[in-house]
Design an enzyme around this catalytic site. Structure first.
Site, short mmCIF file in Angstrom:
data_model
loop_
_atom_site.label_atom_id
_atom_site.label_comp_id
_atom_site.label_asym_id
_atom_site.label_seq_id
_atom_site.Cartn_x
_atom_site.Cartn_y
_atom_site.Cartn_z
N LYS A 181 -25.98 -28.60 70.57
CA LYS A 181 -26.36 -29.83 69.85
C LYS A 181 -25.44 -30.95 70.29
O LYS A 181 -24.27 -31.01 69.90
CB LYS A 181 -26.25 -29.65 68.34
N GLU A 256 -11.86 -28.29 68.25
CA GLU A 256 -11.02 -29.28 68.92
C GLU A 256 -11.27 -30.58 68.19
O GLU A 256 -12.32 -31.21 68.34
CB GLU A 256 -11.39 -29.37 70.40
N GLU A 391 -5.51 -42.02 62.80
CA GLU A 391 -5.98 -42.09 64.18
C GLU A 391 -6.83 -43.35 64.36
O GLU A 391 -7.73 -43.62 63.56
CB GLU A 391 -6.81 -40.85 64.52
#
Length: 489
Positions: A181, A256, A391
């Site tokens: 996907k 990840e 972030e």
């Protein structure tokens, strides 16, 4: 323009299931937008629960034949896939730039890096070694490694080509099949790759691709007992949700996730090289990289000269449409990315940070309809500011002063993330201490590069678990089986 339209027109816009291009069961489509212009470039099939289930069945049906295929034939197919990528690299790069925004030279570099991943795992497939263990008389104790079954793979928009090859290569090299996907923002890169792979001889059902409703498709992959591993690259929030859902079917998971990389400049560093590497690393994909330097720690004794060098280089970064020659940084992917940057910078300014260059959205002329932001350097950043802990995922370099090694290690590790880190020094003792002290899965020492096909890639803490690349990257795609062979009967 006509050339771009023809290029996009050649890319299939349907789901790829069991070797066939299919419309979504609902008949729905999703719109793909060029982030540099705001223009619609394609309508792509929008799959959902029913389509994902069909893909899982196709992968399950293809698994026995693929898992038992002679290793030489499997390797030959992987090599043909890599050759197909390389021979179409220019075309794949332009498709990526149109839908994702990064400069076409960077896009081509990503495409070729993806081909190297396929080549690496084509050879690594021959090195999935078992072992024998000394046993009692008349017994041979064997350890074998076997494919898991069907793998669910979910890939992000920031590297829409190389993240696919990085995930599917070790999976199919070891005899698994895949349900893929891709991100809804960048489906065309994935569809173009699948078209090439099918033409290169990849058997029907070995890799199945479903674009569309991310929560619905993801839920099918996590809840299915047929899917024996889920691999995901994306945000930490989504990764946590997928891990929680996957626990109900006790499948392998590798994640990840986000990063918040420190980039440390010690007083003995080569300042020119460090500044050049920092700018090159930061503005790769315009800072929209999980390994991108997000907090720039500079020793107080070289703070002023290094910051001046950095500002000079950042002012030279050319921003524009990635299809334009000599562009260094393209647009951000969406409007909300700019909103986040503006919020972080406003907070930092309010608490004492100073904008040394940039600090604004680009809206004039060719920038008018895209998601462009000026390359930015902030000085005087402290722990009290949101940008120290959040972030950014964009073209902002916050500069932070430090006094000594222990202080900067404490600040660098003061984050929930632990993916990539970087530092520059000429002191061998310091290299040993800082390499060990940084709580990150990857450390660049006098280098801004931490990703190679032959080396493990991954993080710690909220940056996830599991490894991609290297021989370590293949271990999550096999099951270890023990066989006690009694040959004394």
């Amino acid at each position: 323009m006509a050339e771009m339209e023809q290029l996009i027109e050649r890319v299939p816009k349907k789901l790829f299931i069991g070797g066939a291009w299919l419309d979504a069961a609902s008949g729905k489509t999703d719109t793909v937008i060029n982030p540099a212009t705001g223009e619609k470039i394609a309508e792509v099939a929008s799959g959902s629960t029913e389509d994902a289930k069909r893909a899982v069945v196709a992968g399950q049906q293809a698994f026995p034949a693929w898992a038992s295929l002679d290793i030489d034939k499997r390797v030959a197919i992987l090599r043909a896939m890599a050759d197909a990528i390389i021979s179409h690299a220019d075309e794949l790069a332009r498709i990526m730039t149109i839908e994702q925004g990064k400069p076409v030279a960077q896009a081509k570099g990503e495409v070729l890096a993806g081909a190297e991943s396929v080549r690496w795992y084509a050879e690594e497939a021959r090195r999935v070694y078992g072992e024998t263990i000394p046993g009692p008389n008349g017994h041979l104790l064997l350890v074998q490694k076997e494919p898991l079954g069907v793998i669910g793979a979910i890939t992000p928009w920031n590297f829409p080509s190389s993240m696919i090859t990085r995930k599917i290569s070790p999976a199919i090299a070891t005899g698994n099949t895949v349900v893929l996907k891709p991100s809804p923002e960048t489906p065309l890169s994935a569809l173009a790759l699948m078209d090439l792979f099918a033409k290169a001889g990849l058997p029907d059902g070995v890799v199945n691709l479903v674009t569309g409703d991310a929560p619905a498709i993801g839920k099918v992959l996590t809840e299915s007992n047929v899917i024996r591993k889920l691999t995901f690259t994306g945000s930490t929030a989504v990764g946590k949700l997928l891990a929680e859902q996957s626990a109900q079917t006790v499948k392998k998971v590798s994640l990840e996730l986000g990063g918040h990389a420190p980039f440390i400049i010690f007083e003995d560093a080569d300042l020119d090289r460090a500044a050049a590497d920092l700018v090159a690393t930061k503005f790769r994909n315009n800072g929209q990289v999980c390994t991108s330097p997000n907090r720039i720690f500079v020793h107080e004794s070289v703070l002023q000269p290094f910051t001046e060098k950095l500002v000079t280089l950042v002012k030279q970064v050319k921003v524009g449409n990635g299809l334009t020659e000599d562009v260094d940084a393209g647009p951000l992917i969406r409007e909300d990315a700019i909103v986040k940057i503006q919020r972080q910078i406003a907070d930092a300014e309010e608490k004492g940070a100073v904008i040394r260059t940039g600090g604004k959205r680009l809206t004039e002329g060719a920038y008018a309809n895209g998601y462009f932001y000026a390359p930015t350097v902030l000085s005087g950043v402290t722990r009290e500011m949101k940008i120290f802990y959040e972030e950014t995922f964009g073209p902002v370099l916050p500069v932070i002063s430090f006094h000594d090694t222990d202080e900067v290690l404490a600040m660098a590790n003061d984050t929930l993330y632990g993916l990539a880190s970087y530092f520059y020094t000429a002191d061998l003792k310091r290299i040993a201490k800082v390499s060990q002290g940084l709580q990150y899965g990857m450390v660049g020492v006098n280098s801004g590069v931490v990703a190679y096909p032959q080396a493990p890639f991954g993080g710690t803490k909220h940056s996830g678990f599991g490894r991609e690349n290297g021989h370590q990257g293949i271990e999550d795609y096999v099951n270890i089986k023990f066989v006690n062979l009694n040959y004394s009967l």
